[in-house]
Design an enzyme around this catalytic site. Structure first.
Site, short mmCIF file in Angstrom:
data_model
loop_
_atom_site.label_atom_id
_atom_site.label_comp_id
_atom_site.label_asym_id
_atom_site.label_seq_id
_atom_site.Cartn_x
_atom_site.Cartn_y
_atom_site.Cartn_z
N TYR A 43 0.71 -1.16 -0.05
CA TYR A 43 -0.05 0.07 0.03
C TYR A 43 0.80 1.27 0.00
O TYR A 43 0.54 2.13 -0.66
CB TYR A 43 -0.93 0.01 1.45
CG TYR A 43 -1.77 1.51 1.40
CD1 TYR A 43 -2.65 1.64 0.59
CD2 TYR A 43 -1.29 2.17 2.38
CE1 TYR A 43 -3.60 2.71 0.63
CE2 TYR A 43 -2.13 3.46 2.45
CZ TYR A 43 -2.99 3.52 1.74
OH TYR A 43 -3.78 4.85 1.94
N SER A 126 -2.46 14.64 8.01
CA SER A 126 -3.56 14.48 7.03
C SER A 126 -4.89 14.41 7.42
O SER A 126 -5.22 14.12 8.69
CB SER A 126 -3.26 12.97 6.44
OG SER A 126 -4.34 12.53 5.51
N GLN A 147 -3.07 19.39 6.19
CA GLN A 147 -3.46 18.70 5.09
C GLN A 147 -4.94 18.54 4.94
O GLN A 147 -5.50 17.84 5.56
CB GLN A 147 -2.84 17.65 4.36
CG GLN A 147 -3.12 17.16 2.97
CD GLN A 147 -4.36 16.20 3.11
OE1 GLN A 147 -4.17 15.25 3.91
NE2 GLN A 147 -5.14 16.27 2.15
N TYR A 149 -8.56 17.80 2.64
CA TYR A 149 -9.10 17.27 1.60
C TYR A 149 -10.76 17.87 1.72
O TYR A 149 -11.20 17.65 2.86
CB TYR A 149 -9.55 15.82 1.57
CG TYR A 149 -8.30 15.09 1.07
CD1 TYR A 149 -7.61 14.94 0.02
CD2 TYR A 149 -7.99 13.97 2.03
CE1 TYR A 149 -6.60 14.06 -0.35
CE2 TYR A 149 -6.81 13.11 1.44
CZ TYR A 149 -6.35 13.34 0.75
OH TYR A 149 -5.05 12.60 -0.03
N THR A 175 -5.13 19.52 -0.81
CA THR A 175 -4.59 18.58 -1.83
C THR A 175 -5.82 18.42 -2.80
O THR A 175 -6.94 18.35 -2.41
CB THR A 175 -4.61 17.14 -1.23
OG1 THR A 175 -3.61 17.39 -0.03
CG2 THR A 175 -4.31 16.21 -2.10
N ARG A 184 -5.00 1.60 -7.97
CA ARG A 184 -3.78 0.86 -7.22
C ARG A 184 -3.87 -0.75 -7.35
O ARG A 184 -4.53 -1.20 -6.45
CB ARG A 184 -3.46 1.39 -5.90
CG ARG A 184 -3.20 2.95 -5.92
CD ARG A 184 -3.06 3.68 -4.65
NE ARG A 184 -3.26 4.98 -4.70
CZ ARG A 184 -3.80 5.65 -3.65
NH1 ARG A 184 -3.76 5.05 -2.38
NH2 ARG A 184 -3.99 7.14 -3.62
N LYS A 272 -1.48 21.61 -2.80
CA LYS A 272 -0.64 20.39 -3.48
C LYS A 272 -1.38 19.57 -4.39
O LYS A 272 -2.46 19.32 -4.38
CB LYS A 272 -0.65 19.64 -1.83
CG LYS A 272 0.17 18.38 -2.13
CD LYS A 272 0.42 17.70 -0.63
CE LYS A 272 1.07 16.37 -0.77
NZ LYS A 272 0.36 15.04 -1.14
N HIS A 296 1.08 13.02 -6.07
CA HIS A 296 0.59 12.27 -4.94
C HIS A 296 1.56 10.93 -4.83
O HIS A 296 1.39 9.75 -4.63
CB HIS A 296 -0.71 11.81 -4.95
CG HIS A 296 -1.61 11.64 -3.87
ND1 HIS A 296 -2.32 12.81 -3.54
CD2 HIS A 296 -1.83 10.77 -2.95
CE1 HIS A 296 -2.88 12.22 -2.40
NE2 HIS A 296 -2.53 11.21 -2.06
N ARG A 299 0.58 7.83 -7.10
CA ARG A 299 -0.61 7.21 -6.42
C ARG A 299 -1.91 7.49 -7.03
O ARG A 299 -2.94 6.79 -7.06
CB ARG A 299 -0.61 7.39 -5.12
CG ARG A 299 0.51 6.86 -4.21
CD ARG A 299 0.71 7.37 -2.97
NE ARG A 299 -0.32 6.46 -2.10
CZ ARG A 299 -0.28 5.40 -1.52
NH1 ARG A 299 0.91 4.95 -1.64
NH2 ARG A 299 -0.77 4.76 -0.71
N GLY A 329 9.22 11.40 -4.82
CA GLY A 329 10.71 10.76 -5.35
C GLY A 329 11.95 11.13 -4.39
O GLY A 329 13.13 10.72 -4.87
N ILE A 330 11.82 11.82 -3.47
CA ILE A 330 12.97 12.32 -2.66
C ILE A 330 13.28 11.15 -1.83
O ILE A 330 12.72 10.71 -0.93
CB ILE A 330 12.47 13.34 -1.60
CG1 ILE A 330 12.04 14.70 -2.28
CG2 ILE A 330 13.99 14.10 -0.99
CD1 ILE A 330 12.72 15.34 -3.30
N GLY A 350 7.30 12.00 1.52
CA GLY A 350 6.38 10.98 1.41
C GLY A 350 6.77 9.83 1.91
O GLY A 350 7.03 9.28 3.08
N ARG A 351 7.15 8.75 0.94
CA ARG A 351 7.66 7.51 1.31
C ARG A 351 8.97 7.41 2.31
O ARG A 351 9.32 6.43 3.13
CB ARG A 351 7.80 6.54 0.18
CG ARG A 351 6.61 6.32 -0.50
CD ARG A 351 6.79 5.47 -1.84
NE ARG A 351 5.33 5.27 -2.43
CZ ARG A 351 4.77 6.12 -3.33
NH1 ARG A 351 5.43 7.22 -3.71
NH2 ARG A 351 3.72 5.83 -4.03
#
Ligand SMILES: Cc1cc2nc3c(=O)[nH]c(=O)nc-3n(C[C@H](O)[C@H](O)[C@H](O)COP(=O)(O)O)c2cc1C
Length: 400
Positions: A43, A126, A147, A149, A175, A184, A272, A296, A299, A329-330, A350-351
């Site tokens: 996930y 979030s 953040q 929504y 966002t 996904r 964002k 995102h 995703r 991608g950092i 993020g990741r």
């Protein structure tokens, strides 16, 4: 004999045993794979459709080379700067990631907020946190962003706004790229449900991570921290969940609504999910103080450019004042350096952060932040920069 050989093969394939053995962000992912159930790992690591954008977000950085400036005095370096009005010890901070109770059942979002605070970088909570805004706010003294929504239910939406302000969040991040959930496919295959529930298909996967399972069962990990008034969502698969939640979202959100939100918030405000110079200019026109270049983390819509590839054109379009944050991608300190050299003010994680969270909770997040700090500082020294404002276009070269 055979079990020993198998163990050795496994060790060779995945030698990460603990946080100490992790020497970069990818190692943290390897350790995370051992700590959380495979559906949860997938996930986090997965993206939409063929995951082309997901991988381009990282490979996009390879299109740029760092040009060092020779013989500079780098005996002292200063990495401090400001992000959305807040002091930060490094030009990066933690991006919004929902459902942290899946990655770290014990502390969920509180682990990231505490680690960020001790480290001196901002943390973003979030809308879909498992702990409430108030709990996250109280967990540390650090600077925090909220953040949002945008929800169809105006009462719910304005309540969230009011609560974020009352809880001391310093900036709002709107966002805009999640009007429907991304496709996904890893989740469809793994049968992940949000929150994870024990089904025939998933039980085996979850039982292979007994520590995680025990903590998950003992925790509030499945709670929607910010929506106690909503019934507990427990659906059979993550897609069904995302669809159910996305019914809560306002589908006809426009620039006018965004303008009203900027005015209502009355403080630093980032949009964002901006992916073009034209939209960055619109964000500036409606009064946003920052744009977060983001897809995102690959995703949502597969096939978009990588955020890093947009920085130069967005900077040229919005001028020198507006804040530009690169999100996606950092994984290395050199990625942060490249983003700054191209004209960004900061990067969000993020990741890189979630891998640390899954691998070791608060300690794991601290490890992720420390790895990036060490790498970024080394990069600054080797590139001949002693402060953030010295990093500029002369330090970067694009490969055709
Ligand atoms: C597990 C996970 C959960 C996320 N949840 C949210 C969220 O609730 N709100 C949001 O705006 N972005 C969310 N994102 C996107 C991140 O904020 C960020 O844009 C993205 O991860 C950046 O890419 P990176 O992972 O390559 O750094 C999530 C990303 C991940 C990996």
């Amino acid at each position: 004999m055979l079990p020993v050989a198998l163990t050795e093969i496994r060790r060779q394939l995945n030698p990460m045993r603990n946080l100490k053995s992790c020497i970069n962000i990818d190692d943290l992912a390897r350790l995370a794979a051992k700590k959380v159930p495979t559906p949860v790992y997938d996930y986090v690591e997965g993206g939409a459709d063929d995951e082309v954008t997901l991988s381009r977000n990282c490979s996009g950085f390879q299109r740029y080379q760092i040009v060092p400036k020779a013989l500079q005095d780098v005996s002292r370096i200063d990495t401090q700067t400001r992000i959305m009005g807040c002091h930060t010890s490094q030009p990066f901070y933690i991006s919004a990631t929902g459902f942290s109770g899946m990655m770290c059942p014990k502390d969920a979002e509180l682990a990231g907020a505490r680690a960020a605070s001790k480290f001196g970088v901002p943390y973003t909570a979030s809308t879909f946190s498992n702990r409430s805004l108030e709990q996250i706010s109280e967990s540390s003294d650090g600077n925090k962003f909220f953040q949002v929504y945008v929800l169809d239910d105006e009462q719910l939406a304005s309540d969230l706004n009011r609560r974020a302000k009352a809880a001391g969040f310093k900036a709002m991040v709107l966002t805009i790229d999640t009007i429907v959930g991304g496709n996904r496919e890893r989740d469809a295959r793994s049968g992940l449900s949000i929150p994870p529930t024990l089904t025939v298909k998933s039980t085996f996967q979850y039982m292979r991570r007994p520590k995680w399972l025990l903590q998950y069962m003992l925790s509030d990990g499945a709670n929607m921290g910010n929506f106690p008034q909503l019934p507990k969502v427990s659906l059979g698969d993550s897609h069904a969940f995302v669809e159910a939640m996305s019914k809560l979202f306002k589908k006809n959100l426009t620039w006018n609504d965004a303008r009203n939100m900027v005015e209502q918030w009355g403080g630093p405000f980032a949009i964002k999910g901006i992916m073009s110079a034209a939209d960055a200019v619109k964000a500036k026109e409606i009064g946003a103080s920052a744009v977060i270049l983001s897809n995102h983390g690959g995703r949502q819509l597969d096939g978009t450019p990588a955020p890093i590839e947009l920085v130069e054109e967005v900077r040229a379009a919005v001028g020198p004042e507006m804040e530009i944050i690169v999100d996606g991608g950092i994984r290395r300190g050199t990625d942060v350096f490249k983003a700054l050299a191209l004209g960004a003010n900061a990067c969000s994680l993020g990741r890189a952060y979630v891998r640390g969270l899954s691998a070791g909770g608060e300690e794991g997040v601290t490890k992720a932040l420390s790895l990036l700090k060490t790498e970024f500082e080394r990069c600054m020294i080797l590139a001949g920069c002693s402060s953030i404002d010295q990093i500029g276009p002369e330090h970067i070269r694009k490969i055709a």
